[in-house]
Design a protein around this motif. Sequence first.
Motif, short mmCIF file in Angstrom:
data_model
loop_
_atom_site.label_atom_id
_atom_site.label_comp_id
_atom_site.label_asym_id
_atom_site.label_seq_id
_atom_site.Cartn_x
_atom_site.Cartn_y
_atom_site.Cartn_z
N SER A 115 -4.14 13.27 -5.05
CA SER A 115 -5.15 12.87 -5.80
C SER A 115 -6.62 12.68 -4.94
O SER A 115 -6.57 12.75 -3.64
N HIS A 116 -7.76 12.68 -5.60
CA HIS A 116 -8.81 12.51 -4.80
C HIS A 116 -9.20 11.22 -4.38
O HIS A 116 -9.93 11.01 -3.36
N ALA A 117 -8.41 10.26 -4.92
CA ALA A 117 -8.64 8.96 -4.34
C ALA A 117 -7.05 8.48 -4.06
O ALA A 117 -6.28 8.15 -5.00
N THR A 118 -6.68 8.61 -2.87
CA THR A 118 -5.21 8.59 -2.62
C THR A 118 -4.71 7.06 -2.44
O THR A 118 -3.37 6.80 -2.66
N GLU A 119 -5.47 6.04 -2.21
CA GLU A 119 -4.93 4.77 -1.66
C GLU A 119 -4.32 3.94 -3.17
O GLU A 119 -5.41 3.93 -3.81
N GLN A 120 -3.15 3.62 -3.45
CA GLN A 120 -2.78 2.86 -4.24
C GLN A 120 -2.46 1.51 -3.76
O GLN A 120 -1.72 1.48 -2.56
N LYS A 121 -2.30 0.32 -4.54
CA LYS A 121 -1.85 -0.82 -4.35
C LYS A 121 -1.27 -1.43 -5.59
O LYS A 121 -1.49 -1.37 -6.52
N ASN A 154 6.38 12.50 -5.20
CA ASN A 154 6.38 11.89 -3.87
C ASN A 154 5.75 10.53 -3.96
O ASN A 154 6.04 9.71 -3.29
N THR A 155 4.66 10.45 -4.83
CA THR A 155 3.92 9.28 -4.76
C THR A 155 4.91 7.99 -5.17
O THR A 155 5.11 7.11 -4.58
N ILE A 156 5.95 8.46 -6.20
CA ILE A 156 6.98 7.28 -6.82
C ILE A 156 7.91 7.10 -5.51
O ILE A 156 8.24 5.91 -5.42
N LEU A 157 8.23 8.05 -5.03
CA LEU A 157 9.32 7.94 -3.84
C LEU A 157 8.83 7.16 -2.72
O LEU A 157 9.47 6.45 -1.83
N ASN A 158 7.18 7.22 -2.51
CA ASN A 158 6.74 6.44 -1.39
C ASN A 158 6.72 5.14 -1.70
O ASN A 158 7.24 4.39 -0.97
N ILE A 159 6.54 4.60 -2.88
CA ILE A 159 6.68 3.05 -3.35
C ILE A 159 8.07 2.79 -3.30
O ILE A 159 8.24 1.57 -3.12
N ILE A 160 8.86 3.55 -3.90
CA ILE A 160 10.50 3.16 -3.84
C ILE A 160 10.78 3.02 -2.33
O ILE A 160 11.68 1.90 -2.27
N PHE A 194 0.92 -1.10 0.12
CA PHE A 194 0.00 0.32 -0.09
C PHE A 194 0.79 1.24 -0.09
O PHE A 194 1.79 1.28 0.70
N PHE A 195 0.38 2.03 -0.78
CA PHE A 195 1.13 3.49 -0.83
C PHE A 195 0.03 4.57 -1.02
O PHE A 195 -1.14 4.30 -1.64
N SER A 196 0.54 5.82 -1.12
CA SER A 196 -0.40 7.13 -1.22
C SER A 196 -0.05 8.09 -2.33
O SER A 196 1.14 8.03 -2.49
N GLU A 197 -1.04 8.42 -2.94
CA GLU A 197 -0.77 9.39 -3.82
C GLU A 197 -1.31 10.58 -3.60
O GLU A 197 -2.83 11.23 -3.43
N GLU A 198 -0.79 11.61 -2.71
CA GLU A 198 -1.20 12.66 -1.77
C GLU A 198 -2.20 13.54 -2.39
O GLU A 198 -3.18 14.05 -2.02
#
Length: 366
Positions: A105-111, A138-144, A99-103
């Motif tokens: 976005s209106h739908a923040t949860e990514q899997k 930031n989203t990409i750094l979250n998952i990395i 799980f990680f986040s796309e801050e």
Amino acid sequence: MEYVESDLVRIAKRENNTKRGYLVVNPLQGKHISVKPSKALELFSALAKTFVNQYKNERLLLVGFAETATAIGAQTAIAVGAKYIQTTREIVADADYLFFSEEHSHATEQKLVKNDIDSMIGEIDRIIFVEDEVTTGNTILNIISILEKLYSGKLCFSVASLLNGMSEENLKRFADKNISLHYLAKTDHSKYEDRADDFIGDGNYYECMENDCGSITLLNIQGKMDARRLVNALHYEAACNKLWESVLENIGGISGKKILVVGTEEFMYPALFVGKKLEEYGNDVWCHSTTRSPIAVSMEKEYPLHNRYELRSLYDKERKTFLYDIGKYDKVFIVTDAADNDEGGMRTLINALKVQNNNITLVRWI
């Protein structure tokens, strides 16, 4: 073909989003604005050319971000002959997730399906994250960060995006981590917020009903390959071609028609693929898809979206989705992998399309 910012950027106003007031809408992407599918796939293949030679001796996994970059990721992976998986916000059977986040976005949860990453971690050298646009990264750094903790020292990372709007500070963050960035056009987001604020937002807003929508043609096509799970991109392309062949067998040769092909939320690439095949038969084909993004619409000439149709999601009865600027066509195809257990959502989509269109075929890939 070379692309510049004016080819790929239209500014729209986000609705009810306090984190970022504007949205970059790409007229060639096939998401919010209808596009000739050949033009969209040509654009995505051009992105592959920005990095294919640099990594020709590496084993690659491409990851496309839901929901807007799933088709970009698929076509890019096909172009380089790589493994492919998309992130998702849907429920995937028998899956464990990262799980990680796309801050913004209106739908923040990514899997991302962890089982699949675990299974092939020794078979790849580099993960390339594929996006439509990268603004902060930031989203990409979250998952990395998550992947580095799980698979320390086993992977290198890169990013490929149609647009790159990163500041010098954010570019340096990626350079310091030795994460390469590849893109087709550099953008400056500093004035996008003000441009979005200037739009009136006086477009037409329609809430589509779940009432009976009359008769349509239904095609249930076997053989679905789900890119929410790890796939060989070339095998995925072959599966999409079999989907098309089954559609063709059922509809016969069509030529000289104006046709719309509609994808649904994360399920974009197969719709574009079928649309391109219909183009090859001499049809005037356009493609876009439903989306979770609630975007303001406005009647101003320079604004990209004018009419909004509010739907119920085909994947989650509690979720609102949207389709923008539906035109009039000789024939409409809905191409989806949504299950048939929520016909209320499907009825809202069909009723939206039936405002101007009567000849509708639902293609369900199962």
